[in-house]
Design an enzyme around this catalytic site. Structure first.
Site, short mmCIF file in Angstrom:
data_model
loop_
_atom_site.label_atom_id
_atom_site.label_comp_id
_atom_site.label_asym_id
_atom_site.label_seq_id
_atom_site.Cartn_x
_atom_site.Cartn_y
_atom_site.Cartn_z
N LYS A 53 0.94 -1.19 0.08
CA LYS A 53 -0.08 -0.06 0.07
C LYS A 53 0.97 1.33 0.02
CE LYS A 53 -3.78 -2.41 2.14
NZ LYS A 53 -4.67 -2.67 3.29
N GLN A 97 -4.57 -0.95 9.55
CA GLN A 97 -4.48 -2.48 9.10
C GLN A 97 -4.98 -3.32 10.01
OE1 GLN A 97 -3.45 -2.99 6.06
NE2 GLN A 97 -3.78 -5.25 6.21
N ASP A 120 -10.98 3.05 3.86
CA ASP A 120 -11.33 1.77 4.06
C ASP A 120 -12.88 1.52 3.89
OD1 ASP A 120 -9.21 -0.17 3.96
OD2 ASP A 120 -8.72 0.24 6.13
N1 GUN Z 1 -7.04 -6.60 6.29
C1 GUN Z 1 -7.32 -7.26 4.93
N2 GUN Z 1 -7.78 -6.35 4.26
C2 GUN Z 1 -7.71 -5.16 4.55
C3 GUN Z 1 -8.20 -3.93 4.12
O1 GUN Z 1 -8.69 -3.81 3.08
N3 GUN Z 1 -7.95 -2.83 4.94
C4 GUN Z 1 -7.50 -3.15 6.39
N4 GUN Z 1 -7.34 -1.97 6.78
N5 GUN Z 1 -7.06 -4.23 6.77
C5 GUN Z 1 -7.23 -5.04 5.88
#
Ligand code: GUN
Length: 288
Positions: A53, A97, A120
């Site tokens: 990311k 996350q 998100d």
């Molecule tokens: N963990 C797995 N997928 C995601 C996501 O799309 N966003 C976040 N913040 N954590 C995750």
């Protein structure tokens, strides 16, 4: 006939290039889009996701601000961090996350994120808006799945769509997006009594279970479009999705590969959300 491969890697690169253009325009107007990435503990998979990311953000002209805390950070400290990021005008998007370490409760943390910075799309405000068909931020993985379907000109209205897996991150918002796009949607899960029968009726199958072979090729309706969100390792240690990919190629009309399907789309969609957040923040600052 062999299924069309829905190339998420290529589409994600196109989307990131578009985001980079928007980001540059914003920078010219005095705003560099900022994404705060909060990573708690050292879960190896989360570390990899976060690295991807942050790398994508850099490529897109988004400033990625890294907030790492040890696994034993307290609930209060994490909450305070989120509140500080809410108040920081250089931060347009906040990403915590998941999963958080077991000792922490994710719900109050996600609820504390300013919905206008919730790139998100996990905040109840944003989920509620999506449920009502007036989305603000849509969770990145389902958003990416919809972009893949749109790119391949898959007709959704009037089709039977089956989503396998009811997580808040993927399955539920995916079912809402397909409903908003006028599909007839069935959301299956671990207590579904006859998954094979549900999948057999589906024109569009979205698998988001996290289990090898969760969807078997022989269940697919000939010509079905298959979106595989799974990211698993098979017995040989090879990356694979939830759907039996090789066998499905002869049955489906289109299918996403793993890797190179949904994964890169999740990250590109997140970048789109960050630029949208920054652009909304700028619109609020600028007069008129
Ligand atoms: N963990 C797995 N997928 C995601 C996501 O799309 N966003 C976040 N913040 N954590 C995750």
């Amino acid at each position: 006939m062999s299924a069309m491969i829905l190339d998420g890697k290529a589409l994600a690169a196109e989307l990131r290039a578009e985001v980079a253009v928007s980001s540059k325009e914003l920078a010219e107007r005095g705003v560099t889009p900022g994404l705060a990435v909060v990573l708690i503990g050292d879960d190896p998979a989360s570390k990899i996701y976060v690295r991807h990311k942050e790398r994508a953000a850099q490529q897109c002209g988004i400033s990625a601000l890294d907030y790492r805390r040890p696994a034993d950070v307290s609930q209060e400290e994490l909450l305070t961090l989120v509140l500080e990021l809410n108040a920081d005008s250089s931060v347009h998007g906040i990403l915590v996350q998941l999963p958080l370490p077991d000792a922490l409760d994710a719900t109050p943390i996600l609820d504390a994120i300013d919905p206008a910075k919730d790139v998100d799309g996990f905040h109840p405000d944003n989920i509620g808006r999506l449920a009502q068909g007036r989305p603000r931020f849509v969770a990145a993985t389902p958003k990416g799945c919809m972009s893949l379907l749109a790119k391949a000109n898959v007709e959704i209205a009037g089709k039977n769509a089956v989503v396998v897996g009811r997580s808040n991150i993927v399955g539920k918002p995916m079912a809402m997006l397909l409903t908003n796009a006028n599909a007839t949607v069935t959301l299956c899960h671990s207590r579904t009594t006859d998954l094979a029968a549900e999948v057999k009726r589906a024109d569009i199958v979205v698998a988001a279970v996290g289990k090898v072979d969760a969807v078997r090729a022989e269940w697919l309706k000939p010509g079905a479009v298959v979106i595989d969100v799974g990211m698993n390792r098979n017995a040989d240690g090879k990356l694979c999705g939830d759907v039996q990919y090789e066998k499905s190629l002869a049955i489906a009309s289109a299918i996403t590969p793993v890797p190179g399907g949904v994964g890169p789309m999740t990250i590109a969609s997140l970048m789109q959300n960050v630029v949208t957040a920054a652009s909304k923040a700028l619109a609020q600052q600028e007069p008129g």
